[in-house]
Design a protein around this motif. Sequence first.
Motif, PDB file in Angstrom:
ATOM      1  N   ARG A 167      27.886  53.935  41.242  1.00  0.00           N
ATOM      2  CA  ARG A 167      27.537  52.777  40.663  1.00  0.00           C
ATOM      3  C   ARG A 167      28.531  52.537  39.627  1.00  0.00           C
ATOM      4  NH1 ARG A 167      22.317  52.312  39.049  1.00  0.00           N
ATOM      5  NH2 ARG A 167      22.259  54.717  38.372  1.00  0.00           N
ATOM      6  N   GLU A 168      28.651  52.936  38.543  1.00  0.00           N
ATOM      7  CA  GLU A 168      29.676  52.772  37.491  1.00  0.00           C
ATOM      8  C   GLU A 168      31.047  52.779  38.236  1.00  0.00           C
ATOM      9  OE1 GLU A 168      28.483  54.714  33.478  1.00  0.00           O
ATOM     10  OE2 GLU A 168      28.224  56.323  35.196  1.00  0.00           O
ATOM     11  N   GLY A 169      31.494  53.577  38.958  1.00  0.00           N
ATOM     12  CA  GLY A 169      32.918  53.674  39.723  1.00  0.00           C
ATOM     13  C   GLY A 169      33.171  52.430  40.330  1.00  0.00           C
ATOM     14  N   CYS A 170      32.059  51.883  41.019  1.00  0.00           N
ATOM     15  CA  CYS A 170      32.149  50.598  41.826  1.00  0.00           C
ATOM     16  C   CYS A 170      32.132  49.274  40.788  1.00  0.00           C
ATOM     17  CB  CYS A 170      30.997  50.240  42.716  1.00  0.00           C
ATOM     18  SG  CYS A 170      31.071  51.247  44.230  1.00  0.00           S
ATOM     19  N   LEU A 171      31.554  49.296  39.610  1.00  0.00           N
ATOM     20  CA  LEU A 171      31.695  48.507  38.734  1.00  0.00           C
ATOM     21  C   LEU A 171      33.074  48.283  38.047  1.00  0.00           C
ATOM     22  CD1 LEU A 171      28.107  48.449  36.966  1.00  0.00           C
ATOM     23  CD2 LEU A 171      28.859  46.713  38.569  1.00  0.00           C
ATOM     24  N   LYS A 172      33.422  49.448  37.665  1.00  0.00           N
ATOM     25  CA  LYS A 172      34.717  49.508  37.151  1.00  0.00           C
ATOM     26  C   LYS A 172      35.767  49.275  38.171  1.00  0.00           C
ATOM     27  CE  LYS A 172      34.415  53.390  34.131  1.00  0.00           C
ATOM     28  NZ  LYS A 172      35.066  54.685  33.649  1.00  0.00           N
ATOM     29  N   MET A 173      35.724  49.450  39.600  1.00  0.00           N
ATOM     30  CA  MET A 173      36.704  48.984  40.645  1.00  0.00           C
ATOM     31  C   MET A 173      36.799  47.387  40.460  1.00  0.00           C
ATOM     32  SD  MET A 173      38.826  50.765  42.345  1.00  0.00           S
ATOM     33  CE  MET A 173      38.280  52.310  42.560  1.00  0.00           C
ATOM     34  N   GLU A 174      35.591  46.926  40.539  1.00  0.00           N
ATOM     35  CA  GLU A 174      35.525  45.345  40.538  1.00  0.00           C
ATOM     36  C   GLU A 174      36.204  44.916  39.468  1.00  0.00           C
ATOM     37  OE1 GLU A 174      31.860  43.367  41.792  1.00  0.00           O
ATOM     38  OE2 GLU A 174      31.252  45.507  41.878  1.00  0.00           O
ATOM     39  N   TYR A 175      35.981  45.377  38.140  1.00  0.00           N
ATOM     40  CA  TYR A 175      36.594  44.721  37.118  1.00  0.00           C
ATOM     41  C   TYR A 175      38.377  45.174  37.105  1.00  0.00           C
ATOM     42  CZ  TYR A 175      38.308  44.719  32.284  1.00  0.00           C
ATOM     43  OH  TYR A 175      39.109  44.253  31.115  1.00  0.00           O
ATOM     44  N   PHE A 176      38.603  45.985  37.426  1.00  0.00           N
ATOM     45  CA  PHE A 176      40.058  46.335  37.318  1.00  0.00           C
ATOM     46  C   PHE A 176      40.548  45.398  38.613  1.00  0.00           C
ATOM     47  CE2 PHE A 176      39.168  51.091  36.323  1.00  0.00           C
ATOM     48  CZ  PHE A 176      39.232  50.670  35.089  1.00  0.00           C
ATOM     49  N   TYR A 177      39.879  45.401  39.758  1.00  0.00           N
ATOM     50  CA  TYR A 177      40.629  44.451  40.776  1.00  0.00           C
ATOM     51  C   TYR A 177      40.577  43.191  40.237  1.00  0.00           C
ATOM     52  CZ  TYR A 177      40.926  42.076  45.371  1.00  0.00           C
ATOM     53  OH  TYR A 177      41.496  41.573  46.427  1.00  0.00           O
TER      54      TYR A 177
END
Length: 118
Positions: free
Chosen positions: A31-41
């Motif tokens: 979940r943390e990884g997905c949130l980070k991925m959205e932010y970076f994207y």
Amino acid sequence: MNKFEELKRNRYIKKMHSNAIAMFTRQIDLREGCLKMEYFYDQIEHISSLEGIDIDIFKEFSLKTSFFPLPKEREVYNQEYLTALDARLSTIEEQYRDRVLQKCGELVSKLQYIKTIV
């Protein structure tokens, strides 16, 4: 895109690549990884579009799990409540884990070029 924007964009692509590796190797919570991925994207897209990359599976997973507390937030909840939540969360994670990890592997390959950029 000016030089500063290019440097900033490349920095976010490197972070996105690193995050994909961390998720794929299970060094970071899904979940943390997905949130980070959205932010970076989003940061990358704000500067210049990232061709051939979609993160829909990360967004979908984040939407399905947005109700659940992240690992850092869990300490404010009692254990009984967390146990009930964990059972529901586990079911959702099982449904998405393979597709999320597959997308991470794809991103690791597609963004591999960023390692050669200074």
